[in-house]
Write a protein that holds these residues in place. Structure first.
Motif, PDB file in Angstrom:
ATOM      1  N   ARG A  69      77.210  44.964  36.704  1.00 59.90           N
ATOM      2  CA  ARG A  69      77.211  43.498  36.632  1.00 59.90           C
ATOM      3  C   ARG A  69      78.330  42.924  37.494  1.00 59.90           C
ATOM      4  O   ARG A  69      79.497  43.230  37.301  1.00 59.90           O
ATOM      5  CB  ARG A  69      77.389  43.041  35.190  1.00 59.90           C
ATOM      6  CG  ARG A  69      77.465  41.533  35.009  1.00 59.90           C
ATOM      7  CD  ARG A  69      77.805  41.185  33.569  1.00 59.90           C
ATOM      8  NE  ARG A  69      78.038  39.765  33.389  1.00 59.90           N
ATOM      9  CZ  ARG A  69      78.613  39.221  32.322  1.00 59.90           C
ATOM     10  NH1 ARG A  69      78.994  40.013  31.310  1.00 59.90           N
ATOM     11  NH2 ARG A  69      78.804  37.932  32.243  1.00 59.90           N
ATOM     12  N   TRP A  85      81.660  44.055  35.528  1.00 57.90           N
ATOM     13  CA  TRP A  85      81.699  44.195  34.079  1.00 57.90           C
ATOM     14  C   TRP A  85      80.456  44.946  33.627  1.00 57.90           C
ATOM     15  O   TRP A  85      79.456  45.001  34.333  1.00 57.90           O
ATOM     16  CB  TRP A  85      81.745  42.836  33.391  1.00 57.90           C
ATOM     17  CG  TRP A  85      83.006  42.049  33.600  1.00 57.90           C
ATOM     18  CD1 TRP A  85      84.118  42.420  34.302  1.00 57.90           C
ATOM     19  CD2 TRP A  85      83.261  40.720  33.112  1.00 57.90           C
ATOM     20  NE1 TRP A  85      85.049  41.418  34.277  1.00 57.90           N
ATOM     21  CE2 TRP A  85      84.561  40.372  33.554  1.00 57.90           C
ATOM     22  CE3 TRP A  85      82.533  39.816  32.344  1.00 57.90           C
ATOM     23  CZ2 TRP A  85      85.139  39.134  33.249  1.00 57.90           C
ATOM     24  CZ3 TRP A  85      83.109  38.589  32.044  1.00 57.90           C
ATOM     25  CH2 TRP A  85      84.395  38.256  32.493  1.00 57.90           C
ATOM     26  N   LEU A  86      80.509  45.499  32.428  1.00 59.76           N
ATOM     27  CA  LEU A  86      79.366  46.205  31.876  1.00 59.76           C
ATOM     28  C   LEU A  86      78.140  45.308  31.793  1.00 59.76           C
ATOM     29  O   LEU A  86      78.218  44.170  31.318  1.00 59.76           O
ATOM     30  CB  LEU A  86      79.692  46.721  30.476  1.00 59.76           C
ATOM     31  CG  LEU A  86      80.697  47.875  30.367  1.00 59.76           C
ATOM     32  CD1 LEU A  86      81.064  48.105  28.915  1.00 59.76           C
ATOM     33  CD2 LEU A  86      80.133  49.145  30.991  1.00 59.76           C
ATOM     34  N   ALA A  87      77.014  45.833  32.225  1.00 65.46           N
ATOM     35  CA  ALA A  87      75.731  45.161  32.057  1.00 65.46           C
ATOM     36  C   ALA A  87      75.085  45.655  30.767  1.00 65.46           C
ATOM     37  O   ALA A  87      75.534  46.637  30.156  1.00 65.46           O
ATOM     38  CB  ALA A  87      74.824  45.442  33.255  1.00 65.46           C
ATOM     39  N   ASP A  88      74.031  44.985  30.340  1.00 68.49           N
ATOM     40  CA  ASP A  88      73.304  45.410  29.142  1.00 68.49           C
ATOM     41  C   ASP A  88      72.848  46.857  29.304  1.00 68.49           C
ATOM     42  O   ASP A  88      72.293  47.239  30.334  1.00 68.49           O
ATOM     43  CB  ASP A  88      72.087  44.510  28.911  1.00 68.49           C
ATOM     44  CG  ASP A  88      72.477  43.098  28.502  1.00 68.49           C
ATOM     45  OD1 ASP A  88      73.640  42.906  28.085  1.00 68.49           O
ATOM     46  OD2 ASP A  88      71.623  42.199  28.609  1.00 68.49           O
ATOM     47  N   GLY A  89      73.091  47.659  28.285  1.00 68.59           N
ATOM     48  CA  GLY A  89      72.682  49.051  28.313  1.00 68.59           C
ATOM     49  C   GLY A  89      73.724  50.004  28.851  1.00 68.59           C
ATOM     50  O   GLY A  89      73.585  51.229  28.707  1.00 68.59           O
ATOM     51  N   GLU A  90      74.765  49.485  29.486  1.00 67.10           N
ATOM     52  CA  GLU A  90      75.837  50.334  30.001  1.00 67.10           C
ATOM     53  C   GLU A  90      76.946  50.469  28.960  1.00 67.10           C
ATOM     54  O   GLU A  90      77.231  49.521  28.227  1.00 67.10           O
ATOM     55  CB  GLU A  90      76.416  49.757  31.297  1.00 67.10           C
ATOM     56  CG  GLU A  90      75.436  49.778  32.460  1.00 67.10           C
ATOM     57  CD  GLU A  90      75.994  49.130  33.716  1.00 67.10           C
ATOM     58  OE1 GLU A  90      75.599  49.556  34.822  1.00 67.10           O
ATOM     59  OE2 GLU A  90      76.811  48.187  33.592  1.00 67.10           O
ATOM     60  N   THR A  91      77.568  51.640  28.911  1.00 66.89           N
ATOM     61  CA  THR A  91      78.664  51.881  27.965  1.00 66.89           C
ATOM     62  C   THR A  91      79.837  52.533  28.691  1.00 66.89           C
ATOM     63  O   THR A  91      79.649  53.224  29.707  1.00 66.89           O
ATOM     64  CB  THR A  91      78.230  52.814  26.818  1.00 66.89           C
ATOM     65  OG1 THR A  91      77.932  54.117  27.356  1.00 66.89           O
ATOM     66  CG2 THR A  91      77.020  52.250  26.085  1.00 66.89           C
ATOM     67  N   ARG A 147      84.635  43.253  27.175  1.00 62.68           N
ATOM     68  CA  ARG A 147      83.532  43.075  26.231  1.00 62.68           C
ATOM     69  C   ARG A 147      83.777  41.835  25.365  1.00 62.68           C
ATOM     70  O   ARG A 147      84.921  41.414  25.156  1.00 62.68           O
ATOM     71  CB  ARG A 147      83.370  44.318  25.359  1.00 62.68           C
ATOM     72  CG  ARG A 147      84.601  44.692  24.573  1.00 62.68           C
ATOM     73  CD  ARG A 147      84.437  46.041  23.888  1.00 62.68           C
ATOM     74  NE  ARG A 147      85.613  46.394  23.112  1.00 62.68           N
ATOM     75  CZ  ARG A 147      86.677  47.001  23.614  1.00 62.68           C
ATOM     76  NH1 ARG A 147      86.698  47.323  24.909  1.00 62.68           N
ATOM     77  NH2 ARG A 147      87.715  47.290  22.850  1.00 62.68           N
TER      78      ARG A 147
END
Length: 347
Positions: free
Chosen positions: A13, A57-63, A157
């Motif tokens: 992202r 930044w983290l996108a949906d589904g990324e950890t 987050r």
């Protein structure tokens, strides 16, 4: 000591400066229209002047663990080692999922290295460099053969120590201690270091603890663990604050001094990897030393990725061929604390 493998993983992202300004607008209903305009003007000027354009930044589904697992797998493969050959894991940095046990144990258990010795190093943005210094001593002593330094810096987050508290401005002056939050990006890195007595690293450090109130993340009941200062806890417990402009002002002379301690001639360096806190600040310091063209900047596109700044920049430079085996490189770091470091090594 030799870098046998180094890899980085960044989330997908992309967050631009405009996105940052939109988030401030969304989370700051307490500011009237005039105050909000003033806040956005200050934020926009700082981001532009520092050289910021975007961050990841983290996108949906990324950890965090998913990206770290990717970086670790690639770094160990790059080093041409088996996971069972890693006998030391050091987790570094600010972001973490556990205070107990050390995060390194969770990494070893989850990624197929359960017998590796483990510990964490917490030293803000200095963490990776401090870990490399300690690992170099441990490897040269013969206590270990192959070490893995890992970090996850995923502080943005929605329920984290930065977001949304640093975007919720209740007064214009709060911009001063939240500017650094608007530059933060996210990344994971993995560095495999192996013993090589023919390639010693040179490290130099400096500390100025009187500035420890300029940047912190205080925990619950923090006032019982220090002599409280007016600037500590500006955003409350468990939330980040940083007086970035003052840190750059007081830190530049110390950063220049610690870099000048390197015995390696500046002209022999192929590349310099700084802490990615500002492009402008490091360019100014580099210009004073005549090394500005050697500095590898990731800040404009990835933002300030905290303790991952140096390893991510180094991994990218190796992947693109900017630096190759045999090149002499340097690291240059300033951190909360405040602390300053320089190091030099040969790839």
């Amino acid at each position: 000591m030799k870098i046998a493998g180094i890899k980085a993983a960044v989330p997908s992202r992309t967050v631009t400066n405009r996105h940052i300004e939109d988030m401030v607008c969304e989370h700051s209903p307490e500011l009237d229209e005039r105050a909000l305009r003033d806040a956005l003007r200050r934020i926009g000027f700082f981001l532009t002047y520092s050289g910021s354009k975007a961050r990841r930044w983290l996108a949906d589904g990324e950890t965090p663990f998913g990206l770290l697992s990717q970086a670790v797998g690639e770094a160990i493969a790059d080093a041409q080692l088996r996971r069972a050959e890693i006998d030391l894991i050091v987790y570094t940095g600010v972001d973490r999922g556990f205070l107990e046990p050390a995060m390194a144990y969770l990494i070893g258990a989850s990624l197929g290295m359960p017998q590796a010795h483990c510990f964490d190093i917490v030293d803000a943005c200095m963490s990776w460099t401090r870990a490399a210094f300690i690992v170099s001593s441990l490897l040269s002593s013969g206590a270990y053969r192959n070490a893995l330094i890992v970090n996850c810096e995923f502080n943005m987050r929605a329920d984290g120590r930065v977001n949304p508290r640093c975007f919720r401005l209740e007064q214009v002056d709060a911009v001063e201690w939240n500017l650094a939050a608007y530059t933060l990006g996210e990344a994971a890195s993995a560095t495999v270091l192996v013993r090589d007595d023919a390639q010693p690293w040179e490290f130099h450090f400096g500390s100025e603890a009187q500035y420890s109130d300029l940047c912190s993340v205080p925990l619950d009941a923090w006032t019982a663990y220090c002599e409280p200062q007016p600037r500590l806890g500006c955003n409350g417990p468990n939330h980040f604050h940083s007086f970035a402009s003052e840190m750059f002002r007081v830190g530049k002379p110390h950063a220049i001094e610690v870099f000048n301690r390197l015995s390696v001639p500046h002209e022999s360096l192929k590349a310099i990897f700084p802490h990615a806190a500002s492009m402008q600040a490091w360019w100014e310091m580099g210009t004073k030393l005549g090394v500005q063209d050697k500095i590898q900047f990731i800040y404009p596109d990835l933002g300030n990725i905290v303790s991952a700044s140096v390893p991510v920049a180094l991994a990218r430079a190796r992947d693109t061929g900017t630096v190759r085996e045999g090149d002499r490189i340097a690291g240059w770091v300033g951190s909360a604390g405040m602390s300053f470091a320089s190091f030099a090594s040969q790839l």
